[in-house]
Write a protein that holds these residues in place. Structure first.
Motif, PDB file in Angstrom:
ATOM      1  N   ILE A  70       0.836  -1.203   0.000  1.00 60.27           N
ATOM      2  CA  ILE A  70       0.000   0.000   0.000  1.00 60.27           C
ATOM      3  C   ILE A  70       0.874   1.258   0.000  1.00 60.27           C
ATOM      4  O   ILE A  70       0.576   2.249  -0.676  1.00 60.27           O
ATOM      5  N   LYS A  71       1.986   1.189   0.726  1.00 57.78           N
ATOM      6  CA  LYS A  71       2.914   2.325   0.766  1.00 57.78           C
ATOM      7  C   LYS A  71       3.554   2.562  -0.600  1.00 57.78           C
ATOM      8  O   LYS A  71       3.744   3.708  -1.022  1.00 57.78           O
ATOM      9  N   ILE A  72       3.866   1.462  -1.322  1.00 54.70           N
ATOM     10  CA  ILE A  72       4.465   1.590  -2.657  1.00 54.70           C
ATOM     11  C   ILE A  72       3.462   2.197  -3.629  1.00 54.70           C
ATOM     12  O   ILE A  72       3.799   3.060  -4.450  1.00 54.70           O
ATOM     13  N   LEU A  73       2.202   1.771  -3.541  1.00 53.56           N
ATOM     14  CA  LEU A  73       1.190   2.251  -4.486  1.00 53.56           C
ATOM     15  C   LEU A  73       0.852   3.719  -4.291  1.00 53.56           C
ATOM     16  O   LEU A  73       0.257   4.334  -5.188  1.00 53.56           O
ATOM     17  N   LYS A  74       1.199   4.282  -3.150  1.00 50.23           N
ATOM     18  CA  LYS A  74       0.951   5.704  -2.935  1.00 50.23           C
ATOM     19  C   LYS A  74       1.904   6.570  -3.747  1.00 50.23           C
ATOM     20  O   LYS A  74       1.636   7.756  -3.961  1.00 50.23           O
ATOM     21  N   LYS A  75       3.020   5.986  -4.199  1.00 51.03           N
ATOM     22  CA  LYS A  75       3.964   6.731  -5.023  1.00 51.03           C
ATOM     23  C   LYS A  75       3.463   6.830  -6.455  1.00 51.03           C
ATOM     24  O   LYS A  75       2.709   5.980  -6.937  1.00 51.03           O
ATOM     25  N   PRO A  77       3.830   6.160 -10.280  1.00 49.94           N
ATOM     26  CA  PRO A  77       4.526   5.037 -10.929  1.00 49.94           C
ATOM     27  C   PRO A  77       5.914   5.370 -11.434  1.00 49.94           C
ATOM     28  O   PRO A  77       6.812   4.527 -11.374  1.00 49.94           O
ATOM     29  N   ILE A  78       6.139   6.594 -11.904  1.00 54.61           N
ATOM     30  CA  ILE A  78       7.452   6.936 -12.456  1.00 54.61           C
ATOM     31  C   ILE A  78       8.518   7.065 -11.372  1.00 54.61           C
ATOM     32  O   ILE A  78       9.723   6.991 -11.641  1.00 54.61           O
ATOM     33  N   LEU A  79       8.103   7.254 -10.102  1.00 52.84           N
ATOM     34  CA  LEU A  79       9.048   7.402  -8.997  1.00 52.84           C
ATOM     35  C   LEU A  79       9.361   6.080  -8.302  1.00 52.84           C
ATOM     36  O   LEU A  79      10.181   6.059  -7.387  1.00 52.84           O
ATOM     37  N   ARG A  80       8.736   4.983  -8.715  1.00 52.39           N
ATOM     38  CA  ARG A  80       8.992   3.695  -8.087  1.00 52.39           C
ATOM     39  C   ARG A  80      10.274   3.073  -8.627  1.00 52.39           C
ATOM     40  O   ARG A  80      10.628   3.259  -9.794  1.00 52.39           O
ATOM     41  N   THR A  81      10.939   2.301  -7.778  1.00 53.22           N
ATOM     42  CA  THR A  81      12.174   1.619  -8.170  1.00 53.22           C
ATOM     43  C   THR A  81      11.857   0.293  -8.842  1.00 53.22           C
ATOM     44  O   THR A  81      10.709  -0.167  -8.855  1.00 53.22           O
ATOM     45  N   ALA A  82      12.893  -0.343  -9.397  1.00 55.37           N
ATOM     46  CA  ALA A  82      12.697  -1.642 -10.053  1.00 55.37           C
ATOM     47  C   ALA A  82      12.265  -2.708  -9.051  1.00 55.37           C
ATOM     48  O   ALA A  82      11.447  -3.578  -9.370  1.00 55.37           O
ATOM     49  N   GLU A  83      12.791  -2.642  -7.817  1.00 55.75           N
ATOM     50  CA  GLU A  83      12.399  -3.610  -6.790  1.00 55.75           C
ATOM     51  C   GLU A  83      10.928  -3.439  -6.420  1.00 55.75           C
ATOM     52  O   GLU A  83      10.215  -4.427  -6.178  1.00 55.75           O
ATOM     53  N   GLU A  84      10.459  -2.194  -6.379  1.00 52.56           N
ATOM     54  CA  GLU A  84       9.060  -1.951  -6.046  1.00 52.56           C
ATOM     55  C   GLU A  84       8.130  -2.432  -7.163  1.00 52.56           C
ATOM     56  O   GLU A  84       7.055  -2.980  -6.896  1.00 52.56           O
ATOM     57  N   HIS A  85       8.547  -2.248  -8.414  1.00 51.60           N
ATOM     58  CA  HIS A  85       7.755  -2.785  -9.529  1.00 51.60           C
ATOM     59  C   HIS A  85       7.688  -4.309  -9.461  1.00 51.60           C
ATOM     60  O   HIS A  85       6.645  -4.911  -9.750  1.00 51.60           O
ATOM     61  N   GLU A  86       8.800  -4.937  -9.074  1.00 48.23           N
ATOM     62  CA  GLU A  86       8.821  -6.397  -8.952  1.00 48.23           C
ATOM     63  C   GLU A  86       7.900  -6.866  -7.832  1.00 48.23           C
ATOM     64  O   GLU A  86       7.221  -7.898  -7.955  1.00 48.23           O
ATOM     65  N   THR A  87       7.843  -6.125  -6.733  1.00 44.92           N
ATOM     66  CA  THR A  87       6.944  -6.469  -5.633  1.00 44.92           C
ATOM     67  C   THR A  87       5.490  -6.406  -6.078  1.00 44.92           C
ATOM     68  O   THR A  87       4.685  -7.285  -5.749  1.00 44.92           O
ATOM     69  N   ILE A  88       5.137  -5.372  -6.831  1.00 46.74           N
ATOM     70  CA  ILE A  88       3.760  -5.249  -7.338  1.00 46.74           C
ATOM     71  C   ILE A  88       3.442  -6.394  -8.300  1.00 46.74           C
ATOM     72  O   ILE A  88       2.350  -6.974  -8.258  1.00 46.74           O
ATOM     73  N   TYR A  89       4.399  -6.736  -9.152  1.00 39.52           N
ATOM     74  CA  TYR A  89       4.187  -7.815 -10.122  1.00 39.52           C
ATOM     75  C   TYR A  89       3.937  -9.158  -9.419  1.00 39.52           C
ATOM     76  O   TYR A  89       3.011  -9.909  -9.784  1.00 39.52           O
ATOM     77  N   LYS A  90       4.733  -9.465  -8.402  1.00 44.21           N
ATOM     78  CA  LYS A  90       4.553 -10.726  -7.672  1.00 44.21           C
ATOM     79  C   LYS A  90       3.219 -10.759  -6.940  1.00 44.21           C
ATOM     80  O   LYS A  90       2.589 -11.816  -6.832  1.00 44.21           O
ATOM     81  N   THR A 113       2.316   0.524 -14.070  1.00 46.24           N
ATOM     82  CA  THR A 113       1.352   1.607 -14.271  1.00 46.24           C
ATOM     83  C   THR A 113       0.200   1.586 -13.273  1.00 46.24           C
ATOM     84  O   THR A 113      -0.578   2.546 -13.236  1.00 46.24           O
ATOM     85  N   VAL A 114       0.057   0.506 -12.483  1.00 44.86           N
ATOM     86  CA  VAL A 114      -1.077   0.439 -11.551  1.00 44.86           C
ATOM     87  C   VAL A 114      -0.940   1.519 -10.478  1.00 44.86           C
ATOM     88  O   VAL A 114       0.165   1.982 -10.175  1.00 44.86           O
ATOM     89  N   ILE A 115      -2.070   1.897  -9.919  1.00 39.16           N
ATOM     90  CA  ILE A 115      -2.093   2.937  -8.892  1.00 39.16           C
ATOM     91  C   ILE A 115      -2.861   2.421  -7.684  1.00 39.16           C
ATOM     92  O   ILE A 115      -3.556   1.404  -7.747  1.00 39.16           O
ATOM     93  N   GLY A 116      -2.717   3.130  -6.568  1.00 43.02           N
ATOM     94  CA  GLY A 116      -3.450   2.801  -5.359  1.00 43.02           C
ATOM     95  C   GLY A 116      -4.478   3.877  -5.041  1.00 43.02           C
ATOM     96  O   GLY A 116      -4.246   5.064  -5.298  1.00 43.02           O
ATOM     97  N   GLU A 117      -5.606   3.460  -4.507  1.00 43.16           N
ATOM     98  CA  GLU A 117      -6.659   4.399  -4.126  1.00 43.16           C
ATOM     99  C   GLU A 117      -7.118   4.104  -2.710  1.00 43.16           C
ATOM    100  O   GLU A 117      -7.198   2.931  -2.307  1.00 43.16           O
TER     101      GLU A 117
END
Length: 438
Positions: A70-75, A77-90, A113-117
C-alpha cells in the motif's frame, strides 16, 4: 539352493513412526497419543498441502507485506524503483481474478502503471473504468453485478461472493481482502451508471488497474508480437523475396511455442504436422540406417543407428514441402537445445489461398535432399574408425602410465591449476623457482 532364501532371507519389519509435533509454519498439526487421524482428515490435509499459493496467508509477515505494498502504491509510478515494480508484479500474480485474465507479459507491463486508491467508509466506488483488488478493508455490492471478466460476462454478487455475509438486501454481499470488482474493458456509456458500483463498508485501500492503461498495453504488445512474427518470417531464406501482402497471411496464423531439448518435431516416414520457424535454439536432423555393431566378444550384429546429417539454425524453417505435397519425411528432426518456435498448423497451411501455396512450393526446397545413403554410410564408417582409434590410443596411454606407477588424479599426481590475476603474467617465475635455478 532353493532353501537358502527361505532360511536367511527375512522380510524387513516396518515399525510405526511417531510423527513430530509442529507448532510453527503453515501446515502446523497437533498430534495426540490417544487419538488417531481418520482417513477423511488425512485426505483433507493432503488437499490443503497441495493447494496452490493464494493471495490470503496466515503468516505473521503478511500484514507487513500488504502495508509495504500500500505504501508503494501511494507513489507515482514513475518514482517507483525496479524492486518496487517487482513487488507489485509478484503480488498481482497471487490475485486469481487478475492472473486468470492477463498474460505474463501484460502483468509485467501493468505492474509499472497500476495505482493505489484510498476510500473512506460509506463511499460509492464506480468500477466501470477500472479493475480493483481489495488490499485493506471491505466493501458491499451496490447492484446486481460487481465484476465483469474479459470474456464479456458479468458476475453476480450473491453467487460469486467469497465472503457471503448478506446484509439488508439479498443481492448485497460483502467482499474482503483479495477479492476484486470492476472491469478491465470499459463499459459503454449507456451501461456505466451504477452497473459495477460498490460501497465501502469501512476505510479501504485498493489496487487499481485503469482500463485505459490495459487497452493501451494490450495494443502495444499485439504490435510488438506482429512485428516479431514478420521479422521471423522475412529472415528465413525462402521468404526474403516475398511481398509483404502474402507474409501478412502467414503472420495471422503463426503461434509461439517453446520446446525442451530432445523434443522430436518430425519423425521418419511421417508428414509434418506444422510449418516451423526457428526463433531461437537449433535442431539436429538425423537419418536412420542399418549398421553392423561389434559386441564385446567380437560378434557382429545388425542395429539401427541415428546419423547426424545436418542442423537447422535460427531463422530457418521446415515442413512446407512435406505438408503441401503430402510427402513423408526422410529424416528425423530433434531439438538440440531449448527451442522457441513460431509454428503454423498444417490445416491452416492447406486452407491458404492457392496462389500463396504455389508461391510456397516455388520458393521452398526439401531439406537435406542432396545427402545420399552412400554418403551417410561413408560418414558413419569414418566416425566409427576415428572412435575406435581414439579408444585404442587411450588404452595404450593408460597401460603405459599404470606400468610406470602413474595414476592421473590420485595421490601426488593431482595437479590443481594455479590461479593468475589479470595483472600477472601467464608464465610468471615465482621466487622459489628462481632461487632453485640459481
Amino acid at each position: 539352493m532353493k532353501c537358502y532364501p527361505k532360511i536367511f532371507k527375512k522380510e524387513k519389519v516396518v515399525l510405526p513412526g511417531i510423527p513430530e509435533k509442529r507448532t510453527k509454519g503453515v501446515h502446523a498439526c497437533n498430534f495426540k497419543n490417544d487419538k488417531q487421524l481418520s482417513g477423511d482428515s488425512y485426505k483433507i490435509g493432503l488437499n490443503k498441502m497441495k493447494s496452490p499459493q493464494k493471495f490470503r496467508s496466515a503468516s505473521p509477515e503478511f500484514p507487513e507485506k500488504l502495508h509495504n505494498l500500500i505504501k508503494i502504491l501511494k507513489k507515482i509510478p514513475i518514482l517507483r524503483t525496479a524492486e518496487e515494480h517487482e513487488t507489485i508484479y509478484k503480488t498481482m500474480k497471487l490475485i486469481p481474478d487478475v492472473c486468470s485474465q492477463l498474460s505474463d507479459a501484460e502483468l509485467k507491463e501493468l505492474s509499472t502503471t497500476v495505482i493505489g486508491e484510498h476510500w473512506g467508509r460509506g463511499n460509492k466506488v464506480d468500477g466501470s473504468q477500472g479493475f480493483f483488488a481489495i488490499l485493506k478493508g471491505s466493501i458491499k455490492t451496490h447492484s446486481t453485478y460487481y465484476k465483469r471478466m474479459i470474456g464479456g460476462y458479468f458476475v453476480e454478487a450473491a453467487v460469486q461472493s467469497s465472503a457471503p455475509n448478506l446484509t439488508e438486501s439479498s443481492s448485497q454481499a460483502k467482499l474482503g481482502v483479495g477479492d476484486c470488482f470492476g472491469t478491465l474493458i470499459p463499459l459503454p456509456a449507456r451501461l456505466q451508471q451504477d452497473v459495477l458500483a460498490v460501497i465501502t463498508d469501512e476505510s479501504s485501500d485498493f489496487l487499481k488497474i485503469p482500463s485505459a492503461d490495459y487497452l493501451r498495453i494490450r495494443e502495444e504488445i499485439a504490435k510488438r508480437e506482429k512485428l516479431a512474427k514478420e521479422e521471423l518470417i522475412r529472415g528465413s531464406p525462402y521468404y526474403q523475396s516475398w511481398p509483404m501482402v502474402f507474409i501478412f497471411h502467414l503472420t495471422a496464423q503463426l503461434k509461439w511455442r517453446t520446446f525442451p531439448t530432445d523434443h522430436v518435431f518430425v519423425k521418419v516416414g511421417e508428414i509434418s504436422k506444422y510449418v516451423g520457424f526457428i526463433k531461437s535454439g537449433c535442431c539436429n536432423a538425423y537419418r536412420i540406417i542399418p549398421a553392423l555393431v561389434k559386441r564385446p566378444l567380437g560378434k557382429m550384429i545388425k542395429r539401427m543407428r541415428q546419423i547426424l546429417i545436418g542442423q537447422l539454425q535460427p531463422t530457418e524453417s521446415f515442413g512446407e514441402v512435406s505438408i503441401l505435397l503430402q510427402i513423408p519425411s526422410t529424416y528425423m528432426l530433434k531439438a538440440a537445445t531449448p527451442v522457441e518456435l513460431g509454428m503454423i498448423d498444417a490445416a491452416d497451411i492447406l486452407e491458404l489461398d492457392p496462389i500463396i501455396q504455389m508461391l510456397l512450393l516455388q520458393t521452398s526446397k526439401p531439406l537435406f535432399e542432396n545427402i545420399t545413403e552412400d554418403d551417410i554410410k561413408l560418414d558413419y564408417i569414418k566416425k566409427e574408425i576415428e572412435k575406435e582409434w581414439k579408444h585404442k590410443k587411450d588404452m595404450i596411454l593408460k597401460e603405459v602410465l599404470f606400468y610406470n606407477g602413474i595414476i592421473p588424479g590420485v595421490g601426488k599426481w593431482v595437479h590443481e591449476p594455479v590461479p593468475f590475476r589479470k595483472d600477472e603474467k601467464k608464465y610468471q617465475v615465482y621466487p622459489h623457482v628462481a632461487s632453485y635455478r640459481t
